[in-house]
Design a protein around this motif. Structure first.
Motif, PDB file in Angstrom:
ATOM      1  N   ASN A   1       0.820  -1.203   0.000  1.00 12.98           N
ATOM      2  CA  ASN A   1       0.000   0.000   0.000  1.00 12.98           C
ATOM      3  C   ASN A   1       0.862   1.264   0.000  1.00 12.98           C
ATOM      4  N   ILE A   2       1.857   1.229  -0.874  1.00 16.47           N
ATOM      5  CA  ILE A   2       2.741   2.388  -1.037  1.00 16.47           C
ATOM      6  C   ILE A   2       2.639   2.832  -2.492  1.00 16.47           C
ATOM      7  N   GLY A   3       2.411   4.123  -2.719  1.00 13.12           N
ATOM      8  CA  GLY A   3       2.348   4.640  -4.093  1.00 13.12           C
ATOM      9  C   GLY A   3       3.706   5.216  -4.459  1.00 13.12           C
ATOM     10  N   MET A   4       4.142   4.960  -5.688  1.00  9.68           N
ATOM     11  CA  MET A   4       5.430   5.542  -6.089  1.00  9.68           C
ATOM     12  C   MET A   4       5.278   6.248  -7.430  1.00  9.68           C
ATOM     13  N   ILE A   5       5.771   7.470  -7.490  1.00 11.01           N
ATOM     14  CA  ILE A   5       5.748   8.212  -8.753  1.00 11.01           C
ATOM     15  C   ILE A   5       7.186   8.359  -9.230  1.00 11.01           C
ATOM     16  N   PHE A   6       7.440   7.823 -10.410  1.00  9.54           N
ATOM     17  CA  PHE A   6       8.793   7.853 -10.957  1.00  9.54           C
ATOM     18  C   PHE A   6       8.967   9.124 -11.776  1.00  9.54           C
ATOM     19  N   GLN A   7      10.221   9.457 -11.996  1.00  7.92           N
ATOM     20  CA  GLN A   7      10.513  10.680 -12.731  1.00  7.92           C
ATOM     21  C   GLN A   7       9.854  10.691 -14.108  1.00  7.92           C
ATOM     22  N   SER A   8       9.808   9.514 -14.729  1.00  5.50           N
ATOM     23  CA  SER A   8       9.244   9.446 -16.080  1.00  5.50           C
ATOM     24  C   SER A   8       7.727   9.252 -16.073  1.00  5.50           C
ATOM     25  N   TYR A   9       7.140   9.195 -14.879  1.00  2.00           N
ATOM     26  CA  TYR A   9       5.689   9.040 -14.651  1.00  2.00           C
ATOM     27  C   TYR A   9       5.160   7.655 -15.025  1.00  2.00           C
ATOM     28  N   CYS A  10       5.772   6.989 -16.033  1.00  2.00           N
ATOM     29  CA  CYS A  10       5.367   5.627 -16.414  1.00  2.00           C
ATOM     30  C   CYS A  10       3.866   5.512 -16.678  1.00  2.00           C
TER      31      CYS A  10
ATOM     32  N   ALA B   1      -2.589  11.483  -9.721  1.00  2.00           N
ATOM     33  CA  ALA B   1      -3.973  11.001  -9.571  1.00  2.00           C
ATOM     34  C   ALA B   1      -3.998   9.476  -9.522  1.00  2.00           C
ATOM     35  N   ARG B   2      -3.178   8.857 -10.371  1.00  2.00           N
ATOM     36  CA  ARG B   2      -3.157   7.396 -10.439  1.00  2.00           C
ATOM     37  C   ARG B   2      -2.674   6.794  -9.118  1.00  2.00           C
ATOM     38  N   SER B   3      -1.752   7.470  -8.466  1.00  2.00           N
ATOM     39  CA  SER B   3      -1.308   6.984  -7.159  1.00  2.00           C
ATOM     40  C   SER B   3      -2.326   7.284  -6.073  1.00  2.00           C
ATOM     41  N   LEU B   4      -2.862   8.519  -6.110  1.00  2.00           N
ATOM     42  CA  LEU B   4      -3.747   8.946  -5.024  1.00  2.00           C
ATOM     43  C   LEU B   4      -5.039   8.144  -4.979  1.00  2.00           C
ATOM     44  N   VAL B   5      -5.525   7.728  -6.146  1.00  2.00           N
ATOM     45  CA  VAL B   5      -6.809   7.022  -6.185  1.00  2.00           C
ATOM     46  C   VAL B   5      -6.716   5.685  -5.418  1.00  2.00           C
ATOM     47  N   MET B   6      -5.485   5.194  -5.259  1.00  2.00           N
ATOM     48  CA  MET B   6      -5.298   3.932  -4.528  1.00  2.00           C
ATOM     49  C   MET B   6      -5.219   4.164  -3.018  1.00  2.00           C
ATOM     50  N   LYS B   7      -5.322   5.412  -2.612  1.00  2.00           N
ATOM     51  CA  LYS B   7      -5.216   5.805  -1.195  1.00  2.00           C
ATOM     52  C   LYS B   7      -4.040   5.111  -0.507  1.00  2.00           C
ATOM     53  N   PRO B   8      -2.835   5.370  -0.994  1.00  2.00           N
ATOM     54  CA  PRO B   8      -1.672   4.701  -0.411  1.00  2.00           C
ATOM     55  C   PRO B   8      -1.401   5.200   1.008  1.00  2.00           C
ATOM     56  N   LYS B   9      -0.784   4.325   1.802  1.00  2.00           N
ATOM     57  CA  LYS B   9      -0.417   4.753   3.153  1.00  2.00           C
ATOM     58  C   LYS B   9       0.695   5.781   3.084  1.00  2.00           C
ATOM     59  N   ILE B  10       1.498   5.629   2.046  1.00  2.00           N
ATOM     60  CA  ILE B  10       2.634   6.524   1.901  1.00  2.00           C
ATOM     61  C   ILE B  10       2.865   6.780   0.408  1.00  2.00           C
ATOM     62  N   LEU B  11       3.200   8.016   0.045  1.00  2.00           N
ATOM     63  CA  LEU B  11       3.446   8.342  -1.360  1.00  2.00           C
ATOM     64  C   LEU B  11       4.924   8.668  -1.537  1.00  2.00           C
ATOM     65  N   LEU B  12       5.572   7.961  -2.474  1.00  2.00           N
ATOM     66  CA  LEU B  12       6.992   8.181  -2.738  1.00  2.00           C
ATOM     67  C   LEU B  12       7.133   8.900  -4.072  1.00  2.00           C
ATOM     68  N   LEU B  13       7.863   9.986  -4.086  1.00  2.00           N
ATOM     69  CA  LEU B  13       8.006  10.789  -5.310  1.00  2.00           C
ATOM     70  C   LEU B  13       9.491  10.908  -5.650  1.00  2.00           C
ATOM     71  N   ASP B  14       9.892  10.300  -6.758  1.00  2.00           N
ATOM     72  CA  ASP B  14      11.310  10.316  -7.131  1.00  2.00           C
ATOM     73  C   ASP B  14      11.565  11.392  -8.189  1.00  2.00           C
ATOM     74  N   GLU B  15      12.108  12.513  -7.759  1.00  2.00           N
ATOM     75  CA  GLU B  15      12.423  13.647  -8.641  1.00  2.00           C
ATOM     76  C   GLU B  15      11.293  13.920  -9.638  1.00  2.00           C
ATOM     77  N   PRO B  16      10.055  14.128  -9.152  1.00  2.00           N
ATOM     78  CA  PRO B  16       8.929  14.215 -10.091  1.00  2.00           C
ATOM     79  C   PRO B  16       8.877  15.508 -10.890  1.00  2.00           C
ATOM     80  N   PHE B  17       9.665  16.505 -10.502  1.00  2.00           N
ATOM     81  CA  PHE B  17       9.548  17.799 -11.184  1.00  2.00           C
ATOM     82  C   PHE B  17      10.695  18.075 -12.148  1.00  2.00           C
TER      83      PHE B  17
END
Ligand SMILES: Nc1ncnc2c1ncn2[C@@H]1O[C@H](COP(=O)(O)OP(=O)(O)OP(=O)(O)O)[C@@H](O)[C@H]1O
Ligand SMILES: [Mg+2]
Length: 352
Positions: free
Chosen positions: A76-85, A145-161
């Motif tokens: 239940n961890i959301g991860m956003i990669f730099q390339s968004y995938c 949005a794709r991560s948040l909709v899963m209501k993760p316990k924790i959101l990991l953002l790897d250099e998203p900007f």
């Protein structure tokens, strides 16, 4: 116990130690940043928390549960990669719905939840678009949005900007911070951008080659760096060796330690400071002037040492490159460091 506990984590690749006994704690609803230069192990730690990279030793606890060996899908961890995938052949709606469909959530509920999150990300009008037809910022919001909709316990953002232009980056940083608050999230951002870390974080862990050099609030790290490394990384400090500083102050400073000065802690005047005024006063010549929004950063050469000096823009108009100027450093604004072994860094404020 904190919401997320990383305990004595070690990881090597081909005998190269990348994470060297890392421990850190993150509280619920905290916005935490892992900050550090390229190659220092930030992504490796993030991937270890997500379960995408196995650990050589150490443990990861989430919400009281030991998840060290848990399948990434079940964390239940959301991860956003730099390339968004994002999936290029799926619409925005389908990209966001993907995880819920995998979980066999009923279609009506999926539709409601996806529309809700698209609305809060201001993306409803893009629901039928494909990723290739979106701007970088819109793609980034879809990934969120794709991560948040899963209501993760924790959101990991790897250099998203990283891939986003400077103006858009600032507005997206604020959006992410707002969403973090609105959704009551716990977030970990990875970045090498010190300003981004200062702007967004409740807590920063500053990495140096596989270890955490210092942890604290942005203000702690900026105003009270515990080592030369932290001072060099945070806030464009002037880092000057003892001999050079002694030369600048005409021998009044003899302590044999590296001196660290914030650029805004040096005063600049056209006329000499009064005789006997406190602190170190000396003359220099302006070698450069770089406007940076509300301040101008001057390079001032004094005795062969070029100091960065920040002056508020309205006062800065008085100074020209090539001019002689008078500088003052109040002694309580000077930090000095004496380096012994890596872990016996001694720091104290200097007094007359
Ligand atoms: N799968 C892998 N195999 C071998 N070496 C790896 C692997 N993943 C990472 N490394 C190495 O581990 C070190 C840390 O990499 P990591 O990606 O964690 O750095 P980072 O701090 O995220 O850097 P950046 O800011 O450039 O993304 C680097 O030297 C990298 O080459
Ligand atoms: Mg990385």
């Amino acid at each position: 116990m904190s919401f997320l506990e990383v305990l004595n984590v070690c990881k090597s690749f081909d005998d190269q130690a990348v994470l060297k006994n890392i421990s850190l704690s993150i509280e619920k609803n905290e916005f935490t940043t892992l900050l550090g230069p390229s190659g220092c192990g930030k992504t490796t730690l993030l991937r270890s928390i997500a379960g995408l990279s196995s650990l050589d030793s150490g443990r990861v606890l989430l919400d009281g549960e030991d998840i060290t060996y848990k399948n990434p899908r079940d964390r239940n961890i959301g991860m956003i990669f730099q390339s968004y995938c994002l999936f290029p052949t799926m619409t925005v709606f389908d990209n966001v719905a993907y995880g819920l469909r995998l979980q066999k959530i009923p279609p009506e509920q999926t539709r409601e939840e996806v529309q809700g999150v698209l609305e809060s990300m201001n993306l409803l009008d893009k629901a039928k678009s494909f990723p290739a037809h979106l701007s970088g910022g819109e793609r980034q919001r879809v990934a969120l949005a794709r991560s948040l909709v899963m209501k993760p316990k924790i959101l990991l953002l790897d250099e998203p900007f990283n891939a986003i232009d400077a103006k858009m980056r600032k507005s997206l940083q604020l959006t992410v911070k707002d969403i973090h608050k609105e959704y009551g999230m716990t977030s970990i951002l990875v970045t090498h951008d010190q300003e981004e870390a200062m702007r967004m974080s409740d807590t920063i862990h500053l990495f140096n080659d596989g270890v955490i050099e210092q942890s604290g609030t942005p203000t702690d790290l900026y105003l009270d760096p515990k080592s030369k490394y932290v001072a060099s990384f945070m806030g464009n400090y002037n880092v000057i060796d003892a001999n050079s500083f002694s030369r600048v102050t005409h021998g009044r400073y003899q302590e044999g330690k590296t001196v660290v000065l914030r650029p805004e802690a040096i005063e600049l005047e056209k006329l000499p400071f009064e005789e006997g005024s406190p602190g170190h006063t000396f003359v220099g010549a302006i070698t450069s002037a770089v406007p940076q929004g509300s301040i101008v950063r001057f390079g001032v050469d004094t005795e062969g040492v070029v100091l960065n000096v920040d002056v508020l823009v309205d006062k800065a108009t008085a100074f020209r490159v090539g001019e002689q100027v008078h500088l003052r450093i109040l002694t309580d604004k000077i930090l000095s460091f004496c380096f012994g072994t890596r872990f016996s860094i001694l720091k104290r404020r200097v007094h007359d």
